[in-house]
Design a protein around this motif. Structure first.
Motif, short mmCIF file in Angstrom:
data_model
loop_
_atom_site.label_atom_id
_atom_site.label_comp_id
_atom_site.label_asym_id
_atom_site.label_seq_id
_atom_site.Cartn_x
_atom_site.Cartn_y
_atom_site.Cartn_z
N ASP A 102 0.83 -1.21 0.00
CA ASP A 102 0.00 0.00 0.00
C ASP A 102 0.86 1.26 0.00
N ASN A 103 2.01 1.23 0.69
CA ASN A 103 2.92 2.37 0.66
C ASN A 103 3.41 2.65 -0.75
N VAL A 104 3.77 1.59 -1.47
CA VAL A 104 4.29 1.77 -2.83
C VAL A 104 3.17 2.17 -3.79
N ALA A 105 1.97 1.65 -3.56
CA ALA A 105 0.84 1.96 -4.45
C ALA A 105 0.33 3.37 -4.26
N LEU A 106 0.54 3.97 -3.08
CA LEU A 106 -0.07 5.26 -2.75
C LEU A 106 0.24 6.36 -3.77
N PRO A 107 1.51 6.63 -4.14
CA PRO A 107 1.74 7.71 -5.12
C PRO A 107 1.13 7.41 -6.48
N LEU A 108 0.99 6.14 -6.83
CA LEU A 108 0.34 5.78 -8.08
C LEU A 108 -1.15 6.11 -8.02
N LEU A 109 -1.77 5.82 -6.89
CA LEU A 109 -3.18 6.14 -6.72
C LEU A 109 -3.40 7.65 -6.75
N LEU A 110 -2.49 8.40 -6.10
CA LEU A 110 -2.61 9.85 -6.10
C LEU A 110 -2.45 10.43 -7.50
N ALA A 111 -1.71 9.72 -8.35
CA ALA A 111 -1.52 10.17 -9.74
C ALA A 111 -2.65 9.73 -10.66
N GLY A 112 -3.65 9.01 -10.10
CA GLY A 112 -4.81 8.63 -10.88
C GLY A 112 -4.80 7.23 -11.44
N THR A 113 -3.81 6.41 -11.05
CA THR A 113 -3.76 5.02 -11.53
C THR A 113 -4.88 4.22 -10.86
N PRO A 114 -5.65 3.44 -11.62
CA PRO A 114 -6.68 2.60 -11.00
C PRO A 114 -6.09 1.66 -9.96
N ARG A 115 -6.84 1.37 -8.91
CA ARG A 115 -6.31 0.59 -7.79
C ARG A 115 -5.74 -0.76 -8.21
N PRO A 116 -6.42 -1.56 -9.04
CA PRO A 116 -5.82 -2.86 -9.42
C PRO A 116 -4.47 -2.71 -10.11
N ALA A 117 -4.37 -1.73 -11.01
CA ALA A 117 -3.11 -1.52 -11.72
C ALA A 117 -2.03 -1.01 -10.77
N ALA A 118 -2.42 -0.15 -9.83
CA ALA A 118 -1.46 0.36 -8.85
C ALA A 118 -0.93 -0.75 -7.97
N ARG A 119 -1.80 -1.64 -7.54
CA ARG A 119 -1.36 -2.77 -6.72
C ARG A 119 -0.44 -3.71 -7.49
N GLU A 120 -0.76 -3.93 -8.76
CA GLU A 120 0.08 -4.80 -9.58
C GLU A 120 1.46 -4.19 -9.78
N ARG A 121 1.50 -2.89 -10.07
CA ARG A 121 2.79 -2.23 -10.28
C ARG A 121 3.59 -2.17 -8.98
N ALA A 122 2.90 -1.98 -7.86
CA ALA A 122 3.58 -1.98 -6.57
C ALA A 122 4.27 -3.32 -6.33
N GLY A 123 3.58 -4.40 -6.64
CA GLY A 123 4.17 -5.72 -6.48
C GLY A 123 5.39 -5.91 -7.37
N GLU A 124 5.32 -5.40 -8.59
CA GLU A 124 6.45 -5.52 -9.51
C GLU A 124 7.68 -4.77 -8.97
N TRP A 125 7.46 -3.57 -8.40
CA TRP A 125 8.59 -2.80 -7.90
C TRP A 125 9.15 -3.39 -6.61
N LEU A 126 8.29 -3.93 -5.78
CA LEU A 126 8.78 -4.62 -4.59
C LEU A 126 9.63 -5.83 -5.01
N GLU A 127 9.22 -6.50 -6.06
CA GLU A 127 10.00 -7.64 -6.58
C GLU A 127 11.36 -7.17 -7.06
N ARG A 128 11.42 -6.06 -7.76
CA ARG A 128 12.69 -5.57 -8.29
C ARG A 128 13.67 -5.19 -7.18
#
Length: 239
Positions: A102-128
């Motif tokens: 949720d911490n990683v997804a937060l700036p994506l959500l604030l930028a207007g990214t839909p929640r499912p996409a934000a959560r998916e991208r957050a997982g990808e960056w945590l993986e990296r």
């Protein structure tokens, strides 16, 4: 440097009666990793905050991608920090009530990214950054090194052009610090992201392409005003 992505010229900044910057100048190219070094009290963090638009200089200019950052309205500065800048502080400053994901997804959500996409991208960056297995944990349930890598994932998730890192390993032991710096530099190079890194640690500075030494609020030898004249400027700016 012919066309720097980020450039500060003749920055003077005082905190009350105390001058922090005395005519500092610096340039950062796209994709470059630059370490700003210097002793405690030399103005490193103040310089970074001016370059990131968190502080406005009293005197001098800050240009980002051809526009005067120091003249932009706060609304535009906030937009840049959400979309084109990533900021990492010494203690990460994760929101303690939120999980890593949720911490990683937060700036994506604030930028207007839909929640499912934000959560998916957050997982990808945590993986990296090697902390995908911590995505459901809150900051208090992670080690310092893990929390800092989550903070880096949050800073990189929006695809920033510049990451500002203020003593990102200062609260970590040497092994955790090495892991954090390796992850930051590797990921920045893969993404073509410029990094401005503030540190007092020579081992951390060694990860950068170039080191800029700050002394008494200025960069010696870059044509900055003398300490005496810049101090007078700071005094005038603080009035």
């Amino acid at each position: 440097m012919s066309n720097p992505l980020l450039a500060a010229r003749g920055l003077v900044k005082a905190h009350g009666p105390t001058p922090a910057l005395r005519g500092a100048s610096i340039e950062v190219a796209a994709g470059e990793v630059v370490a700003v070094t210097g002793p405690s009290g030399s103005g490193k963090s103040t310089l970074l905050h001016c370059l990131a638009g968190i502080l406005r200089p009293d005197i001098g200019t800050v240009e980002y991608d051809g526009q005067r950052l120091d003249l932009l309205p706060e609304k535009r500065l906030s937009e840049l920090r959400r979309t084109e800048f990533g900021v990492v502080f010494q203690f990460g400053q994760l929101i303690p009530e939120l999980t890593a994901a949720d911490n990683v997804a937060l700036p994506l959500l604030l930028a207007g990214t839909p929640r499912p996409a934000a959560r998916e991208r957050a997982g990808e960056w945590l993986e990296r950054f090697g902390v995908r297995d911590r995505e459901g944990r809150r900051p208090g349930e992670m080690s310092g090194g893990e929390a800092q890598r989550v903070a880096l994932a949050r800073a990189m998730a929006t695809g920033p052009r510049v990451v500002f890192a203020d003593e990102p390993t200062g609260a970590l032991d040497s092994l955790a610090g090495e892991q954090v710096m390796t992850a930051l530099v590797r990921t920045a190079r893969e993404s073509g992201t410029a990094v401005l890194l503030v540190t007092h640690d020579d081992q951390v500075a060694a990860y950068a392409d170039r080191e800029v030494a700050l002394r008494d609020g200025a960069v010696p030898g870059d044509g900055s005003p003398s300490t005496v004249s810049a101090a007078l400027l700071a005094g005038e700016a603080a009035r």
